[in-house]
Write an enzyme that holds these catalytic residues in place. Structure first.
Site, PDB file in Angstrom:
ATOM      1  N   MET A  99      69.287  55.143 -33.671  1.00 38.20           N
ATOM      2  CA  MET A  99      70.711  54.780 -33.735  1.00 38.20           C
ATOM      3  C   MET A  99      71.550  55.687 -32.833  1.00 38.20           C
ATOM      4  O   MET A  99      72.667  56.057 -33.182  1.00 38.20           O
ATOM      5  CB  MET A  99      71.226  54.869 -35.191  1.00 38.20           C
ATOM      6  CG  MET A  99      70.511  53.928 -36.139  1.00 38.20           C
ATOM      7  SD  MET A  99      71.044  54.100 -37.857  1.00 38.20           S
ATOM      8  CE  MET A  99      70.104  55.529 -38.383  1.00 38.20           C
ATOM      9  N   ASP A 130      65.914  42.334 -43.437  1.00 36.16           N
ATOM     10  CA  ASP A 130      66.811  42.922 -42.445  1.00 36.16           C
ATOM     11  C   ASP A 130      66.554  42.323 -41.071  1.00 36.16           C
ATOM     12  O   ASP A 130      65.468  41.833 -40.785  1.00 36.16           O
ATOM     13  CB  ASP A 130      66.558  44.435 -42.348  1.00 36.16           C
ATOM     14  CG  ASP A 130      67.288  45.204 -43.426  1.00 36.16           C
ATOM     15  OD1 ASP A 130      68.146  44.604 -44.085  1.00 36.16           O
ATOM     16  OD2 ASP A 130      66.987  46.390 -43.597  1.00 36.16           O
ATOM     17  N   LYS A 153      71.972  43.342 -40.735  1.00 39.18           N
ATOM     18  CA  LYS A 153      73.191  43.976 -40.242  1.00 39.18           C
ATOM     19  C   LYS A 153      73.077  44.104 -38.733  1.00 39.18           C
ATOM     20  O   LYS A 153      72.051  44.517 -38.232  1.00 39.18           O
ATOM     21  CB  LYS A 153      73.329  45.382 -40.825  1.00 39.18           C
ATOM     22  CG  LYS A 153      73.359  45.412 -42.320  1.00 39.18           C
ATOM     23  CD  LYS A 153      73.304  46.860 -42.779  1.00 39.18           C
ATOM     24  CE  LYS A 153      73.218  46.921 -44.279  1.00 39.18           C
ATOM     25  NZ  LYS A 153      72.142  47.765 -44.754  1.00 39.18           N
TER      26      LYS A 153
END
Ligand code: SAH
Length: 258
Positions: free
Chosen positions: A169, A36, A58
């Site tokens: 997030m 990642d 991502k």
């Protein structure tokens, strides 16, 4: 051909210094590494010298490789007999979809093990000098995903806990989260910190208070990845700082990268 296996590895929040010995060992035995963006990957070819390296990273709002395809790749490579390391940022089971990947492997009859990692939920606050618990200040911390807006029930629960609140997030929902917490009873002057890109050369910390942080974050052009920390521990951590009084007295303080 003999069956391969999958090792789900937590890579910590970005610095290779926070890889565990178990992570390094797993990488050393890997034939394939799927990694990642937030995992430390700069020197993967040294840590995993025999491995095919696949970037499945991502970026927010942009998913180069859909989750289903990542799971398919894990299973396919393992079925071909490879030792597959799935290197994830932080800990694999903290908002990392690690549980889904374990289930996908098990469903395909693949042996899967997990090497836990240092989670950004605790380590990134520490990078800014913030202890998520501190005796007499907070005896609990709650880790929340801010990926989707928080529900009224969640906001009310969080506001009532007297817990340090750590949001991952949470950058794009910062206004909804902070205004919601105030609406449900948190003091407008509750200290908050935003720590961006912890453990990278670009690490930056912004110290503010709940009802000003949206302004301060916009002024500083805060971007993801970042961890939000809300609660008295934020001010407490800065008590030794010359400008701590300014934080406590509600003035926003921009602390340059150290
Ligand atoms: N499994 C990971 C979290 C995955 S969710 C863990 O345990 O750390 C991704 C979020 O983690 C990011 O949006 C951000 O909120 C946080 N994050 C991860 N690494 C970070 C870093 N180096 N600096 C700041 N935030 C980070």
């Amino acid at each position: 051909m003999s069956r391969g296996r999958v090792i789900l590895v937590g890579g910590g929040p970005g610095s290779e210094d926070l890889l565990t010995l178990g992570a390094v060992k797993a990488l050393g035995s890997a034939d394939v590494v799927l990694y990642d963006r937030l995992a430390p990957h700069a020197r993967l070819s040294e840590f995993a010298p025999h491995a095919l390296l696949i970037d499945v990273g991502k970026t927010p709002g942009h998913h180069p490789i859909p989750q289903a395809d990542i799971e398919r790749l894990l299973v396919e490579h393992a079925l071909q007999g490879s030792c597959v390391v799935r290197l994830k940022g932080g800990d694999p089971f903290v908002f990392g979809r690690g549980g889904e990947e374990v289930m996908a492997c098990r469903a395909a009859g693949i042996e899967v093990t997990v090497v836990p990692g240092v989670s950004s939920a605790v380590a990134v606050p520490a990078a800014a000098g913030i202890a998520v618990t501190h005796r007499d200040v907070s005896r609990m911390f709650t880790v929340v995903s801010g990926h989707a807006p928080l529900s009224e029930t969640e906001l009310a629960g969080l506001a009532g806990l007297a817990s340090t609140i750590v949001v991952l997030m949470g950058v794009s929902n910062l206004p909804q989260i902070t205004q919601g917490l105030i609406r449900h009873g948190l003091r407008a002057a509750t200290p908050i910190a935003i720590i961006e890109r912890g453990y990278t050369a670009d690490q930056r910390s912004i110290f503010s208070i709940l009802d000003r942080v949206v302004y301060d974050a916009a002024a500083a052009s805060v971007t993801s990845p970042a961890v939000l920390v809300i609660g008295e521990v934020v001010a407490y951590a800065r008590l030794e700082h010359a400008d701590a009084a300014a934080v406590l007295n509600t003035a926003a303080l921009l602390v340059p990268a150290e």
